[in-house]
Design an enzyme around this catalytic site. Structure first.
Site, mmCIF file in Angstrom:
data_model
loop_
_atom_site.group_PDB
_atom_site.id
_atom_site.type_symbol
_atom_site.label_atom_id
_atom_site.label_comp_id
_atom_site.label_asym_id
_atom_site.label_seq_id
_atom_site.Cartn_x
_atom_site.Cartn_y
_atom_site.Cartn_z
ATOM 1 N N VAL A 90 25.019 -4.947 65.470
ATOM 2 C CA VAL A 90 24.222 -4.413 64.373
ATOM 3 C C VAL A 90 22.862 -5.095 64.393
ATOM 4 O O VAL A 90 22.791 -6.329 64.417
ATOM 5 C CB VAL A 90 24.921 -4.699 63.021
ATOM 6 C CG1 VAL A 90 24.141 -4.070 61.878
ATOM 7 C CG2 VAL A 90 26.363 -4.206 63.033
ATOM 8 N N CYS A 91 21.797 -4.307 64.387
ATOM 9 C CA CYS A 91 20.446 -4.895 64.392
ATOM 10 C C CYS A 91 20.260 -5.722 63.121
ATOM 11 O O CYS A 91 20.345 -5.204 62.001
ATOM 12 C CB CYS A 91 19.379 -3.816 64.444
ATOM 13 S SG CYS A 91 17.717 -4.487 64.208
ATOM 14 N N ILE A 92 19.994 -6.992 63.304
ATOM 15 C CA ILE A 92 19.966 -7.901 62.155
ATOM 16 C C ILE A 92 18.796 -7.593 61.210
ATOM 17 O O ILE A 92 18.952 -7.633 59.985
ATOM 18 C CB ILE A 92 19.954 -9.377 62.623
ATOM 19 C CG1 ILE A 92 20.106 -10.321 61.431
ATOM 20 C CG2 ILE A 92 18.715 -9.707 63.430
ATOM 21 C CD1 ILE A 92 20.450 -11.740 61.820
#
Lengths: 130, 123
Positions: free
Chosen positions: A77-79
């Site tokens: 998941v893109c932080i």
């Protein structure tokens, strides 16, 4: 073939997350590998630990977790996209002084560098967008 | 416009600087790739060409704007910037209106770009 999926759409709003999941299941059933699903933009909502859809509807968050458990697919998941939208794992919640957390393994918060990596490493990167 | 050795990443930018986060996220992706030593091409298409208009300020909604990010491209060695010639014309823009030097390209040569990159991401 080694596949990766890039998912850009929120669950339940449109078809994209459902389609991505069905595509994932199908390519695994055909003997391909699914190395990673990368959740970016609104797609990060697929990692919401607290999602509680009606019981007679597909539970997309649980479905991704099950896929990962069964096949070892990484759920990245893109932080930056996640933090903006209130999606924090335990570590980030502590770091930002927030009570509770909204992302848990097998979903992992990671950087955009991972997206570039899997895009270059896998044979196919398939995007599902709204 | 073919290259003997394929470049790593083509980022296609199709949205303007305000109204959505697409442009900012596309530029972020390009910077991250460059920071990891990847060769990056940026292609501004359609409304995306307005990203290059000089003298832009932050947006009224609290957006940071993208001009500052565009100014950082050179520092990250992202120096291959392509801009769709017909889109510039459509928006009434000339090369003198742009904040960075970009190569105006025809749609025919744009069609050749994806094949000369290992990864294409569209924003």
């Amino acid at each position: 073939m080694r596949y990766a999926i890039l998912l850009l759409a929120a669950p339940y709003t449109n078809q994209a997350s459902h389609s991505a999941l069905r595509f994932a299941r199908t390519l695994l059933a055909r003997g391909h590998q699914l190395e990673t699903v990368f959740f970016y933009q609104e797609g990060v909502q697929n990692a919401a630990r607290l999602a509680s859809p009606p019981q007679d509807e597909p539970h997309l968050v649980d479905a991704w977790s099950a896929l990962s458990r069964e096949h070892g697919t990484a759920l990245q998941v893109c932080i930056a996209a996640a933090l903006r939208r209130g999606l924090l794992d335990e570590r980030e919640a502590a770091r930002h002084g927030k009570q509770g957390y909204s992302v848990e393994p097998p979903f992992e918060l990671t950087g955009l560098g991972q997206l570039i990596d899997i895009g270059l490493r896998c044979d196919r990167l398939i995007t599902f967008a709204p | 416009m073919s290259h003997a050795k394929p470049r790593d990443l083509l980022v296609i930018l199709r949205r303007g600087p305000h109204g959505s986060s697409q442009l900012r996220e596309g530029l972020d992706t390009a910077l991250v790739a460059a920071a990891f030593g990847r060769t990056v091409t940026l292609l501004f298409m359609g409304e995306g060409v307005t990203a290059l208009v000089a003298d832009q300020k932050a947006g009224p909604l609290g957006q940071k704007g993208t001009a500052a990010t565009l100014e950082m491209l050179e520092m990250y060695d992202i120096d291959r910037l392509l801009v769709e010639a017909s889109a510039l014309e459509q928006f009434g823009l000339g090369e003198e209106d742009l904040m960075l030097e970009a190569t105006a390209v025809s749609q025919a040569s744009i069609a050749l770009e994806p094949a000369s990159h290992r990864l294409v991401l569209v924003f």
